[in-house]
Structure formats: structure tokens, C-alpha cells
Design a protein around this motif. Structure first.
Motif, PDB file in Angstrom:
ATOM      1  N   ASN A   1       1.066  -6.544 -16.972  1.00 60.16           N
ATOM      2  CA  ASN A   1       0.353  -6.526 -15.684  1.00 60.16           C
ATOM      3  C   ASN A   1      -1.037  -7.145 -15.775  1.00 60.16           C
ATOM      4  N   ARG A   2      -1.274  -7.953 -16.802  1.00 60.15           N
ATOM      5  CA  ARG A   2      -2.558  -8.648 -16.939  1.00 60.15           C
ATOM      6  C   ARG A   2      -2.438 -10.141 -16.638  1.00 60.15           C
ATOM      7  N   ILE A   3      -1.220 -10.637 -16.409  1.00 57.12           N
ATOM      8  CA  ILE A   3      -1.029 -12.058 -16.137  1.00 57.12           C
ATOM      9  C   ILE A   3      -0.238 -12.249 -14.848  1.00 57.12           C
ATOM     10  N   CYS A   4      -0.390 -13.414 -14.250  1.00 57.32           N
ATOM     11  CA  CYS A   4       0.336 -13.780 -13.029  1.00 57.32           C
ATOM     12  C   CYS A   4       1.564 -14.581 -13.410  1.00 57.32           C
ATOM     13  N   ASP A   5       2.712 -13.986 -13.293  1.00 59.50           N
ATOM     14  CA  ASP A   5       3.966 -14.661 -13.600  1.00 59.50           C
ATOM     15  C   ASP A   5       4.556 -15.294 -12.344  1.00 59.50           C
ATOM     16  N   PHE A   6       5.577 -16.111 -12.561  1.00 62.81           N
ATOM     17  CA  PHE A   6       6.190 -16.938 -11.533  1.00 62.81           C
ATOM     18  C   PHE A   6       6.504 -16.182 -10.239  1.00 62.81           C
ATOM     19  N   ASN A   7       7.141 -15.048 -10.329  1.00 63.12           N
ATOM     20  CA  ASN A   7       7.573 -14.347  -9.113  1.00 63.12           C
ATOM     21  C   ASN A   7       6.622 -13.225  -8.705  1.00 63.12           C
ATOM     22  N   GLU A   8       5.356 -13.323  -9.115  1.00 58.27           N
ATOM     23  CA  GLU A   8       4.343 -12.352  -8.705  1.00 58.27           C
ATOM     24  C   GLU A   8       3.342 -12.960  -7.717  1.00 58.27           C
ATOM     25  N   TRP A   9       3.668 -14.147  -7.182  1.00 55.69           N
ATOM     26  CA  TRP A   9       2.839 -14.830  -6.187  1.00 55.69           C
ATOM     27  C   TRP A   9       3.437 -14.633  -4.799  1.00 55.69           C
ATOM     28  N   PHE A  10       2.546 -14.356  -3.829  1.00 53.77           N
ATOM     29  CA  PHE A  10       2.988 -14.086  -2.459  1.00 53.77           C
ATOM     30  C   PHE A  10       2.078 -14.814  -1.477  1.00 53.77           C
ATOM     31  N   ASN A  11       2.591 -15.085  -0.287  1.00 54.13           N
ATOM     32  CA  ASN A  11       1.791 -15.752   0.734  1.00 54.13           C
ATOM     33  C   ASN A  11       0.768 -14.774   1.297  1.00 54.13           C
ATOM     34  N   SER A  12      -0.493 -15.172   1.279  1.00 54.63           N
ATOM     35  CA  SER A  12      -1.561 -14.377   1.878  1.00 54.63           C
ATOM     36  C   SER A  12      -1.768 -14.781   3.326  1.00 54.63           C
TER      37      SER A  12
END
Length: 194
Positions: free
Chosen positions: A67-78
Motif C-alpha cells: 500500500n505504499r505504491i501506485c499499481d496499475f489498477n489502483e488509478w481512478f478518474n477524479s
């Protein structure tokens, strides 16, 4: 095969060890800015006339166990701004601001500054949907290229073509909330046409 805009993370200290963490395939040409806010990472993108989007990474979504890095499927539209691009992200007085390049759509063709009220809906500490964002500054300028906080003020560098580059300053205590840059809090600080 066109990957669109991509974001990578370094797997270790070697710049050759990169892992794709976000792949945008919807006409987005590039990622123009990255900013941390309240423990989340935000990216501002640009592309054609209305691809100025802001994405947020929630590493606590925790798809890989870290939970310290941004992985591929952890991005969402703001938010989808209907602008051609998000050129700058800046934190000022505890709020996240974005500066955009004009585009088409209901918001017209002017560059604009948006401010996030993260507690409007959804996750109260994240700018996680369109309802969190509102206009802070819109003076029919072509582009807001850069936002910077300096000595208790927020500054916006503008311009896209000849004779349009100016610096605007927000004095948040002029109207409304004395910590937030409201529409009537902006003044020209430096006029390049003089």
C-alpha cells in the motif's frame, strides 16, 4: 500499438527497472503533472479538445499487497474537466488546485483553475469524483500553465500564444472563505503586455 499516455514506477533504484502502472488509451496524449495530496497521488492529463482529466491513485486499494505504491489498477478518474489538458496541480491552504488548457464542451474554451473540496462526496480525504471539483478562476484565458504557492498566496502563470502570458495572484481573504481561492479573489500580479 498506441499505448496512449502511460505512468511508470521505479521498481528499485535503477531507472532501467520500470513497471507500467497506468495506461491511458482514451485519446490522452500525455501526463503533464503529478502531485501528492492527502496521501494520494494525482495525475493531470492532456490530449485532444476535451481530454483534460485528473486521475487519482489509491494505493490503499492494495491490489498487490503493497500500500505504499501506485499499481496499475489502483488509478481512478477524479474528474473530467472538458478542457484540452490539465497543466498543473498545486496544494494551497489544504486544498488541491488544477490549472487547465482550454478545450471544448460546456465549460467553453478558456483555461481555468479548479479547486477540490474533498469532503463534498465519496472519500472525505480524496478528490475522488466530479462533485468534489468547482471553478476557482476563469478569466477567458487560453491556458493556466503553472500554479505555485508562495508566501501565503497562490499564483497562476497563464498564456498559450503571443501576448497572453501573465501572472495572476489569489488573495484568499478577499471574498468568501478566507483560506480558499474563490472566483473574486484573483488579481493580475504581472502583466507582460505592459
Amino acid at each position: 500499438d498506441d499505448l496512449g499516455s502511460v505512468i511508470f514506477k521505479m521498481d528499485n533504484s535503477s531507472p532501467l527497472n520500470l513497471t507500467l502502472v497506468k495506461n491511458n488509451t482514451q485519446n490522452i496524449d500525455n501526463v503533464r503533472t503529478l502531485k501528492e495530496y492527502n496521501g494520494y497521488l494525482y495525475s493531470g492529463t492532456s490530449g485532444s479538445s476535451s481530454d483534460g482529466n485528473i486521475y487519482w491513485c489509491n494505493p490503499y486499494f492494495n491490489t498487490t499487497g503493497n500500500n505504499r505504491i501506485c499499481d496499475f489498477n489502483e488509478w481512478f478518474n477524479s474528474t473530467d474537466t472538458s478542457k484540452a489538458g490539465i497543466r498543473s496541480l498545486e496544494v494551497f491552504n489544504g486544498k488541491l488546485y488544477s490549472g487547465s488548457l482550454g478545450g471544448t464542451g460546456s465549460s467553453g474554451s478558456a483555461g481555468e483553475v479548479f479547486v477540490c473540496y474533498s469532503n463534498n462526496s465519496g472519500n472525505v480525504s480524496a478528490c475522488d469524483n466530479n462533485l468534489d471539483w468547482t471553478s476557482s478562476f476563469n478569466e477567458s484565458l487560453t491556458a493556466i500553465n503553472v500554479l505555485r504557492s508562495f508566501n501565503g498566496r497562490l499564483y497562476a502563470g497563464t498564456g498559450e500564444n503571443s501576448s497572453t502570458g501573465d501572472v495572476w495572484m489569489c488573495r484568499p481573504n478577499m471574498t468568501g472563505d478566507d483560506k480558499v481561492c474563490d472566483l473574486d479573489d484573483w488579481f493580475k500580479s504581472y502583466n507582460t503586455s505592459n
